[in-house]
Design an enzyme around this catalytic site. Structure first.
Site, PDB file in Angstrom:
ATOM      1  N   HIS A 280      30.206  37.636  48.656  1.00 23.82           N
ATOM      2  CA  HIS A 280      29.865  37.681  47.232  1.00 23.82           C
ATOM      3  C   HIS A 280      29.783  39.108  46.702  1.00 23.82           C
ATOM      4  O   HIS A 280      29.418  40.048  47.405  1.00 23.82           O
ATOM      5  CB  HIS A 280      28.538  36.965  46.934  1.00 23.82           C
ATOM      6  CG  HIS A 280      27.494  37.116  47.987  1.00 23.82           C
ATOM      7  ND1 HIS A 280      26.541  36.157  48.228  1.00 23.82           N
ATOM      8  CD2 HIS A 280      27.249  38.108  48.876  1.00 23.82           C
ATOM      9  CE1 HIS A 280      25.761  36.558  49.221  1.00 23.82           C
ATOM     10  NE2 HIS A 280      26.169  37.737  49.619  1.00 23.82           N
TER      11      HIS A 280
ATOM     12  N   ALA B 247      22.166  49.242  54.702  1.00 27.63           N
ATOM     13  CA  ALA B 247      22.245  48.837  53.302  1.00 27.63           C
ATOM     14  C   ALA B 247      22.006  50.045  52.394  1.00 27.63           C
ATOM     15  O   ALA B 247      21.166  50.895  52.659  1.00 27.63           O
ATOM     16  CB  ALA B 247      21.206  47.761  53.017  1.00 27.63           C
TER      17      ALA B 247
ATOM     18  N   TYR C 255      34.203  44.259  46.121  1.00 25.54           N
ATOM     19  CA  TYR C 255      35.576  44.644  45.814  1.00 25.54           C
ATOM     20  C   TYR C 255      36.193  45.273  47.055  1.00 25.54           C
ATOM     21  O   TYR C 255      35.649  46.237  47.613  1.00 25.54           O
ATOM     22  CB  TYR C 255      35.631  45.649  44.662  1.00 25.54           C
ATOM     23  CG  TYR C 255      37.022  46.214  44.454  1.00 25.54           C
ATOM     24  CD1 TYR C 255      38.047  45.429  43.925  1.00 25.54           C
ATOM     25  CD2 TYR C 255      37.315  47.528  44.797  1.00 25.54           C
ATOM     26  CE1 TYR C 255      39.324  45.929  43.757  1.00 25.54           C
ATOM     27  CE2 TYR C 255      38.593  48.044  44.625  1.00 25.54           C
ATOM     28  CZ  TYR C 255      39.588  47.242  44.106  1.00 25.54           C
ATOM     29  OH  TYR C 255      40.848  47.739  43.940  1.00 25.54           O
TER      30      TYR C 255
ATOM     31  N   LYS D  85      42.533  43.315  46.528  1.00 28.10           N
ATOM     32  CA  LYS D  85      43.762  43.894  45.979  1.00 28.10           C
ATOM     33  C   LYS D  85      44.477  44.669  47.076  1.00 28.10           C
ATOM     34  O   LYS D  85      43.888  45.535  47.715  1.00 28.10           O
ATOM     35  CB  LYS D  85      43.424  44.799  44.794  1.00 28.10           C
ATOM     36  CG  LYS D  85      44.611  45.577  44.220  1.00 28.10           C
ATOM     37  CD  LYS D  85      44.493  47.035  44.592  1.00 28.10           C
ATOM     38  CE  LYS D  85      45.628  47.849  44.001  1.00 28.10           C
ATOM     39  NZ  LYS D  85      45.577  49.270  44.473  1.00 28.10           N
TER      40      LYS D  85
ATOM     41  N   ASN E 130      38.529  53.222  46.219  1.00 28.95           N
ATOM     42  CA  ASN E 130      39.899  53.576  46.596  1.00 28.95           C
ATOM     43  C   ASN E 130      40.610  54.499  45.617  1.00 28.95           C
ATOM     44  O   ASN E 130      41.731  54.932  45.890  1.00 28.95           O
ATOM     45  CB  ASN E 130      40.733  52.296  46.775  1.00 28.95           C
ATOM     46  CG  ASN E 130      40.799  51.476  45.493  1.00 28.95           C
ATOM     47  OD1 ASN E 130      39.817  51.377  44.767  1.00 28.95           O
ATOM     48  ND2 ASN E 130      41.940  50.873  45.217  1.00 28.95           N
TER      49      ASN E 130
END
Length: 225
Positions: free
Chosen positions: A128, A188, A131, A116, A151
């Site tokens: 995968h 991670a 966002y 976005k 965000n």
């Protein structure tokens, strides 16, 4: 009349070298442009001012609205609106590209990825379960599974900046506004709240603690009750 217009559009596409494996399962509005040699698979819907380059593969089950797709790109079982996808990039399956995105050339936008209002540099892989929102991402970045650019704080949106050749470990949270400079790594499971300098490794997680025989004692308590 709508059916007649749609049939005329599909005939014109076929005459210009567009391949439709099942033309009756392809919906293309008259304002759309599709390049020679592109394959439109069943379930493809192309709307608005969408422009598809040459040699692409679109579908199956894909809807693009007001998008520009470069030559030889592939969009599989995904949706995009008001965005650009560069040459030789692949999208999907099951990706969602929201308005205001620019995906560079040779990128990989994989399954269950949402973009976005972001810029994705050439050669970057978002493979995968990720966002990326309100972000400026450099070239050849690797997003580990489960990475999120955080965000929104409930009142305002903030941007994340990621340099070239960055490696983001799985389940990294980037709390915007934050900058990850060129060549940096995140471990991670890290939640990043401060800028990371170039070529550094950021680790932001609790140390593992192991308690021997804890599970055995826990089971014994349950059996005693």
């Amino acid at each position: 009349m709508e059916r007649e217009v749609l049939d005329a559009v599909r005939r014109a596409l076929a005459e210009n070298g567009v391949i439709m494996l099942d033309a009756s399962a392809v919906w293309v509005e008259p304002t759309v442009k599709v390049g020679k040699g592109t394959v439109l698979l069943p379930g493809t819907i192309l709307r608005g001012n969408t422009v598809i380059g040459e040699g692409c593969t679109i579908g199956p089950n894909t809807m693009l609205t007001d998008c520009v797709v470069g030559d030889r790109a592939a969009v599989n079982s995904s949706q995009g609106t008001g965005s650009t996808i560069g040459e030789d990039s692949t999208v999907g399956p099951f990706a969602y590209i929201r308005p205001g995105c620019t995906v560079g050339c040779g990128c990989r936008i994989g399954d269950f990825v949402e973009l976005k209002n972001s810029v994705i540099g050439d050669g970057t892989k978002v493979s995968h379960l990720t966002y990326v929102g309100d972000s400026d991402v450099g070239r050849r970045v690797n997003f580990g599974c489960g990475t999120v650019t955080v965000n929104y704080d409930g009142n305002h949106k903030y941007r994340t900046t990621i340099g070239d050749d960055v490696f983001l470990g799985c389940n990294t949270n980037l709390i915007a506004p934050v900058t990850v400079e060129d060549g940096a790594y995140t471990a991670a499971g890290s939640t990043i709240t401060e800028d990371i300098p170039s070529d550094a490794l950021a680790i932001a997680r609790a140390r593992q603690s192991v308690k021997p025989d804890w599970a055995k004692k826990h089971r014994a308590k349950k059996e005693a009750n």
